[in-house]
Design a protein around this motif. Structure first.
Motif, PDB file in Angstrom:
ATOM      1  N   PRO A   1     -11.298  -0.164  -9.102  1.00 29.45           N
ATOM      2  CA  PRO A   1     -10.745  -1.521  -9.066  1.00 29.45           C
ATOM      3  C   PRO A   1      -9.562  -1.687 -10.028  1.00 29.45           C
ATOM      4  O   PRO A   1      -9.418  -0.942 -10.999  1.00 29.45           O
ATOM      5  CB  PRO A   1     -11.928  -2.395  -9.505  1.00 29.45           C
ATOM      6  N   LEU A   2      -8.747  -2.659  -9.743  1.00 31.68           N
ATOM      7  CA  LEU A   2      -7.622  -3.007 -10.619  1.00 31.68           C
ATOM      8  C   LEU A   2      -8.126  -3.284 -12.033  1.00 31.68           C
ATOM      9  O   LEU A   2      -9.131  -3.970 -12.224  1.00 31.68           O
ATOM     10  CB  LEU A   2      -6.908  -4.230 -10.042  1.00 31.68           C
ATOM     11  N   GLY A   3      -7.443  -2.704 -13.037  1.00 35.45           N
ATOM     12  CA  GLY A   3      -7.770  -2.973 -14.426  1.00 35.45           C
ATOM     13  C   GLY A   3      -8.884  -2.139 -15.004  1.00 35.45           C
ATOM     14  O   GLY A   3      -9.216  -2.278 -16.191  1.00 35.45           O
ATOM     15  N   ILE A   4      -9.471  -1.237 -14.214  1.00 36.13           N
ATOM     16  CA  ILE A   4     -10.584  -0.406 -14.688  1.00 36.13           C
ATOM     17  C   ILE A   4     -10.050   0.921 -15.237  1.00 36.13           C
ATOM     18  O   ILE A   4      -9.229   1.592 -14.603  1.00 36.13           O
ATOM     19  CB  ILE A   4     -11.600  -0.148 -13.553  1.00 36.13           C
ATOM     20  N   THR A   5     -10.535   1.312 -16.401  1.00 32.47           N
ATOM     21  CA  THR A   5     -10.144   2.595 -16.990  1.00 32.47           C
ATOM     22  C   THR A   5     -10.722   3.738 -16.165  1.00 32.47           C
ATOM     23  O   THR A   5     -11.900   3.721 -15.790  1.00 32.47           O
ATOM     24  CB  THR A   5     -10.662   2.686 -18.439  1.00 32.47           C
TER      25      THR A   5
ATOM     26  N   PHE B   1       0.848  -1.198   0.000  1.00 32.86           N
ATOM     27  CA  PHE B   1       0.000   0.000   0.000  1.00 32.86           C
ATOM     28  C   PHE B   1       0.882   1.246   0.000  1.00 32.86           C
ATOM     29  O   PHE B   1       2.029   1.230   0.443  1.00 32.86           O
ATOM     30  CB  PHE B   1      -0.936   0.035   1.208  1.00 32.86           C
ATOM     31  N   GLN B   2       0.307   2.357  -0.501  1.00 33.47           N
ATOM     32  CA  GLN B   2       0.896   3.678  -0.297  1.00 33.47           C
ATOM     33  C   GLN B   2      -0.214   4.720  -0.364  1.00 33.47           C
ATOM     34  O   GLN B   2      -1.258   4.506  -0.996  1.00 33.47           O
ATOM     35  CB  GLN B   2       2.001   3.974  -1.299  1.00 33.47           C
ATOM     36  N   VAL B   3       0.043   5.844   0.319  1.00 35.00           N
ATOM     37  CA  VAL B   3      -0.937   6.925   0.430  1.00 35.00           C
ATOM     38  C   VAL B   3      -0.326   8.186  -0.158  1.00 35.00           C
ATOM     39  O   VAL B   3       0.817   8.535   0.145  1.00 35.00           O
ATOM     40  CB  VAL B   3      -1.342   7.163   1.899  1.00 35.00           C
ATOM     41  N   LYS B   4      -1.096   8.868  -1.010  1.00 34.71           N
ATOM     42  CA  LYS B   4      -0.627  10.093  -1.645  1.00 34.71           C
ATOM     43  C   LYS B   4      -1.631  11.224  -1.458  1.00 34.71           C
ATOM     44  O   LYS B   4      -2.841  10.985  -1.367  1.00 34.71           O
ATOM     45  CB  LYS B   4      -0.412   9.883  -3.154  1.00 34.71           C
ATOM     46  N   ARG B   5      -1.126  12.427  -1.426  1.00 36.41           N
ATOM     47  CA  ARG B   5      -1.961  13.629  -1.490  1.00 36.41           C
ATOM     48  C   ARG B   5      -1.836  14.163  -2.907  1.00 36.41           C
ATOM     49  O   ARG B   5      -0.733  14.463  -3.381  1.00 36.41           O
ATOM     50  CB  ARG B   5      -1.480  14.672  -0.485  1.00 36.41           C
ATOM     51  N   ILE B   6      -2.949  14.301  -3.607  1.00 33.48           N
ATOM     52  CA  ILE B   6      -2.970  14.726  -5.001  1.00 33.48           C
ATOM     53  C   ILE B   6      -3.640  16.096  -5.095  1.00 33.48           C
ATOM     54  O   ILE B   6      -4.695  16.320  -4.496  1.00 33.48           O
ATOM     55  CB  ILE B   6      -3.719  13.704  -5.880  1.00 33.48           C
ATOM     56  N   VAL B   7      -3.008  17.001  -5.833  1.00 36.25           N
ATOM     57  CA  VAL B   7      -3.567  18.337  -6.076  1.00 36.25           C
ATOM     58  C   VAL B   7      -3.685  18.527  -7.590  1.00 36.25           C
ATOM     59  O   VAL B   7      -2.694  18.357  -8.323  1.00 36.25           O
ATOM     60  CB  VAL B   7      -2.692  19.444  -5.472  1.00 36.25           C
ATOM     61  N   VAL B   8      -4.888  18.874  -8.069  1.00 37.48           N
ATOM     62  CA  VAL B   8      -5.141  19.085  -9.494  1.00 37.48           C
ATOM     63  C   VAL B   8      -5.549  20.538  -9.705  1.00 37.48           C
ATOM     64  O   VAL B   8      -6.482  21.038  -9.047  1.00 37.48           O
ATOM     65  CB  VAL B   8      -6.251  18.142 -10.017  1.00 37.48           C
TER      66      VAL B   8
ATOM     67  N   TYR C   1       2.177  -4.276  -6.943  1.00 36.53           N
ATOM     68  CA  TYR C   1       3.224  -3.410  -7.472  1.00 36.53           C
ATOM     69  C   TYR C   1       2.668  -2.000  -7.559  1.00 36.53           C
ATOM     70  O   TYR C   1       1.591  -1.784  -8.136  1.00 36.53           O
ATOM     71  CB  TYR C   1       3.684  -3.878  -8.852  1.00 36.53           C
ATOM     72  N   LEU C   2       3.400  -1.019  -6.999  1.00 36.38           N
ATOM     73  CA  LEU C   2       2.867   0.333  -6.885  1.00 36.38           C
ATOM     74  C   LEU C   2       3.745   1.370  -7.598  1.00 36.38           C
ATOM     75  O   LEU C   2       3.632   2.555  -7.332  1.00 36.38           O
ATOM     76  CB  LEU C   2       2.733   0.709  -5.403  1.00 36.38           C
ATOM     77  N   GLY C   3       4.584   0.936  -8.510  1.00 33.56           N
ATOM     78  CA  GLY C   3       5.469   1.856  -9.213  1.00 33.56           C
ATOM     79  C   GLY C   3       4.717   2.783 -10.149  1.00 33.56           C
ATOM     80  O   GLY C   3       3.650   2.443 -10.674  1.00 33.56           O
ATOM     81  N   GLU C   4       5.310   3.948 -10.406  1.00 41.02           N
ATOM     82  CA  GLU C   4       4.682   4.936 -11.291  1.00 41.02           C
ATOM     83  C   GLU C   4       4.644   4.482 -12.749  1.00 41.02           C
ATOM     84  O   GLU C   4       3.942   5.059 -13.566  1.00 41.02           O
ATOM     85  CB  GLU C   4       5.428   6.274 -11.184  1.00 41.02           C
ATOM     86  N   ASP C   5       5.431   3.454 -13.076  1.00 41.77           N
ATOM     87  CA  ASP C   5       5.418   2.977 -14.459  1.00 41.77           C
ATOM     88  C   ASP C   5       4.303   1.973 -14.733  1.00 41.77           C
ATOM     89  O   ASP C   5       4.177   1.486 -15.861  1.00 41.77           O
ATOM     90  CB  ASP C   5       6.770   2.372 -14.826  1.00 41.77           C
ATOM     91  N   ASP C   6       3.459   1.666 -13.740  1.00 41.14           N
ATOM     92  CA  ASP C   6       2.305   0.790 -13.975  1.00 41.14           C
ATOM     93  C   ASP C   6       1.121   1.637 -14.416  1.00 41.14           C
ATOM     94  O   ASP C   6       0.117   1.774 -13.715  1.00 41.14           O
ATOM     95  CB  ASP C   6       1.968  -0.006 -12.719  1.00 41.14           C
ATOM     96  N   ILE C   7       1.262   2.253 -15.566  1.00 42.91           N
ATOM     97  CA  ILE C   7       0.203   3.096 -16.133  1.00 42.91           C
ATOM     98  C   ILE C   7       0.087   2.793 -17.620  1.00 42.91           C
ATOM     99  O   ILE C   7       1.076   2.854 -18.353  1.00 42.91           O
ATOM    100  CB  ILE C   7       0.477   4.599 -15.931  1.00 42.91           C
ATOM    101  N   VAL C   8      -1.116   2.477 -18.051  1.00 44.16           N
ATOM    102  CA  VAL C   8      -1.419   2.341 -19.475  1.00 44.16           C
ATOM    103  C   VAL C   8      -2.316   3.510 -19.848  1.00 44.16           C
ATOM    104  O   VAL C   8      -3.421   3.647 -19.309  1.00 44.16           O
ATOM    105  CB  VAL C   8      -2.119   1.007 -19.778  1.00 44.16           C
TER     106      VAL C   8
ATOM    107  N   MET D   1      -5.293   3.086 -16.944  1.00 42.83           N
ATOM    108  CA  MET D   1      -5.612   1.929 -16.113  1.00 42.83           C
ATOM    109  C   MET D   1      -4.314   1.342 -15.579  1.00 42.83           C
ATOM    110  O   MET D   1      -3.224   1.661 -16.060  1.00 42.83           O
ATOM    111  CB  MET D   1      -6.410   0.873 -16.888  1.00 42.83           C
ATOM    112  N   HIS D   2      -4.438   0.505 -14.541  1.00 43.98           N
ATOM    113  CA  HIS D   2      -3.283  -0.119 -13.895  1.00 43.98           C
ATOM    114  C   HIS D   2      -3.457  -1.633 -13.894  1.00 43.98           C
ATOM    115  O   HIS D   2      -4.557  -2.146 -13.657  1.00 43.98           O
ATOM    116  CB  HIS D   2      -3.129   0.380 -12.456  1.00 43.98           C
ATOM    117  N   HIS D   3      -2.359  -2.333 -14.097  1.00 48.89           N
ATOM    118  CA  HIS D   3      -2.395  -3.797 -14.084  1.00 48.89           C
ATOM    119  C   HIS D   3      -2.269  -4.380 -12.678  1.00 48.89           C
ATOM    120  O   HIS D   3      -2.712  -5.505 -12.435  1.00 48.89           O
ATOM    121  CB  HIS D   3      -1.253  -4.355 -14.940  1.00 48.89           C
ATOM    122  N   HIS D   4      -1.654  -3.620 -11.747  1.00 49.69           N
ATOM    123  CA  HIS D   4      -1.264  -4.231 -10.479  1.00 49.69           C
ATOM    124  C   HIS D   4      -1.833  -3.549  -9.233  1.00 49.69           C
ATOM    125  O   HIS D   4      -1.579  -4.028  -8.130  1.00 49.69           O
ATOM    126  CB  HIS D   4       0.266  -4.237 -10.359  1.00 49.69           C
TER     127      HIS D   4
END
Length: 476
Positions: free
Chosen positions: A432-436, A380-387, A457-464, A397-400
């Motif tokens: 959910p995992l795999g959802i656009t 797990f990891q927790v982030k604060r996101i500002v848009v 896997y929580l790396g930033e490169d798990d992005i499609v 979507m994410h695979h992992h």
């Protein structure tokens, strides 16, 4: 005749670590006031007559930092040119010269590093206008800083004969590499030597003529790189193959040390500093009666001649003299002032072990806003996101991993699979995992939310990515 500023925004961010980092170097930091160094560089141009919009040369990774920081101070660049690889100042200036000449064959270039401090803005404007007059006579003008001490960290310029009609302008007799202490003392005693500021005033056509004479490969490849460039929103992407073929060389080594047209204008009262170390920054900061510069939430006892900067939490220091202490969210530097320049050795250690503290902060800037790591653990990891208002993340979507989003401020327009929903403060959704999915801020104020990621896997490169406003294909 218009003066075309060229603001150079490269840099690896090693000398002012831990605040300056590879992905967020010092020119984007607010080190000496409410504006960053690159913002100060751009704002400093306002008092100059016949000044055009700046040409900015940077790299792909920093393109959105430049654009956002210019937007914050309401400055529009003439173009933001992206170097596909770092090739020092001669190729960068060549591309900018060619770009300026497309609009004006007799364009003057004012070449400025983006990470210097100049406190004497009136003196700067006066020096620029004097340099412009000299450059129109086909001189390639560099700005010399009258030395105030035997500094061994700067290159020097030895002045030759005085130019007719200007008591502050001289033919350049020689460029001198950084001297040792004894030699620097001699330069100061003899006079006629100036610190090399790295700022230039150049007739673009004259510079290109000399570049073709002394470094024809740079001139040819720079022209190919610009001719093959592609426009990407507000950015000009140079042809990668052509620009990479440019020799990696500075303007001093490529042209200024070889040409017979080099001139130096002696400047005074600029308050110039290239902030090459924490010690240099400490020297120009305000001091208290004990010689300390204390910034942020700092408490001291029996401290003297020290620079202490707290960015995120209380820093307490006791019984120290002549030290630098810099606190950030994920790293703290403690150094003797006389050895603060060795911070680059720490950065080298971080790079050698693959640690990210040399590259990114805990808070990471993105074109749509930022994200900041708050906590992490196994799976797990927790982030604060500002848009930012009106901005959106990519459709992805994410695979992992799966994600939970909780809005804490503002309004979110969320694409979650086939549904679009509006979330306001204290409302949440689960991806959910795999959802656009996609996140957008349709409101007028920044959107802030907490994201909880969970998965193997929580790396930033798990992005499609399926759609992206910012033309990215690999990174968030």
């Amino acid at each position: 005749m218009n003066i075309h500023p060229v603001i150079l925004c490269g840099g690896s961010g090693t000398r002012l670590w831990p605040m300056s980092r590879g992905g967020y170097p010092k020119q984007y930091l607010r080190l000496t006031g409410e504006n960053s160094l690159v913002q100060q560089t751009a704002l400093r141009l306002r008092g100059i007559k016949n000044i055009a919009a700046p040409i900015v040369v940077t790299n792909n990774e920093q393109r959105f930092l430049v654009a956002e920081q210019f937007r914050q101070v309401d400055i529009a660049a003439a173009s933001i040119i992206l170097e596909p690889v770092s090739r020092n100042t001669a190729p960068a200036i060549a591309v900018a010269a060619l770009a300026a000449m497309r609009g004006s064959a007799d364009a003057l270039l004012l070449v400025l590093p983006s990470d210097h401090v100049i406190t004497g803005e009136a003196a700067f404007v006066e020096a620029v206008e004097a340099a412009a007059r000299i450059a129109q006579d086909d001189y390639l003008v560099t700005f010399g800083i009258a030395p105030t001490e035997p500094h061994t960290g700067y290159g020097y310029i030895r002045a030759g004969a005085q130019l007719e009609g200007d008591s502050h302008a001289f033919v350049v007799d020689a460029f001198v590499e950084k001297p040792d202490e004894t030699t620097a003392q001699r330069f100061l005693g003899e006079g006629g030597y100036f610190w090399n500021s790295g700022m230039f005033m150049l007739q673009a056509s004259t510079f290109m003529e000399e570049l073709r004479r002394f470094e024809p490969e740079i001139a040819a490849q720079a022209e190919l790189a610009l001719n093959g460039a592609q426009l990407d929103n507000d950015f000009t992407r140079l042809d990668a193959k052509a620009f990479a073929a440019c020799p990696n060389i500075s303007i001093d080594h490529a042209v200024m040390e070889k040409t017979k047209r080099a001139a130096v204008i002696a400047t005074a009262n600029l308050g110039w500093n290239d902030i090459g170390s924490w010690t240099a920054l400490a020297d120009i900061a305000e001091h208290d009666a004990q010689g300390n510069s204390l910034l942020g939430d700092v408490l001291t006892e029996a401290m003297s001649n020290s620079y202490v900067r707290a960015e995120h939490r209380l820093v307490a220091a006791i019984g120290l003299d002549n030290v630098v202490i810099v606190e950030t969210a994920d790293a703290v530097l403690v150094a003797h002032r006389d050895q603060a320049q060795d911070v680059r050795k720490i950065v080298a250690q971080l790079n050698a072990t693959g640690r990210q503290e040399s590259v990114t902060h805990r808070r990471v800037a993105r074109p749509w806003g930022s994200y900041e790591g708050i906590d992490s653990g196994d799976r797990f990891q927790v982030k604060r996101i500002v848009v930012r208002p009106g901005a959106q993340l990519s459709l992805q979507m994410h695979h992992h991993r799966a994600e939970h989003w909780v809005v804490v401020k503002g309004t979110a327009l969320v694409t979650n699979g086939g549904n679009e929903i509006i979330l306001t403060e204290n409302q949440s959704t689960y991806i959910p995992l795999g959802i656009t999915h996609r996140l957008k801020n349709p409101g007028k104020i920044p959107l802030e939310l907490i994201e909880v990621q969970s998965g193997a896997y929580l790396g930033e490169d798990d992005i499609v990515r399926f759609e992206d406003t910012y033309g990215r294909t690999e990174k968030a």
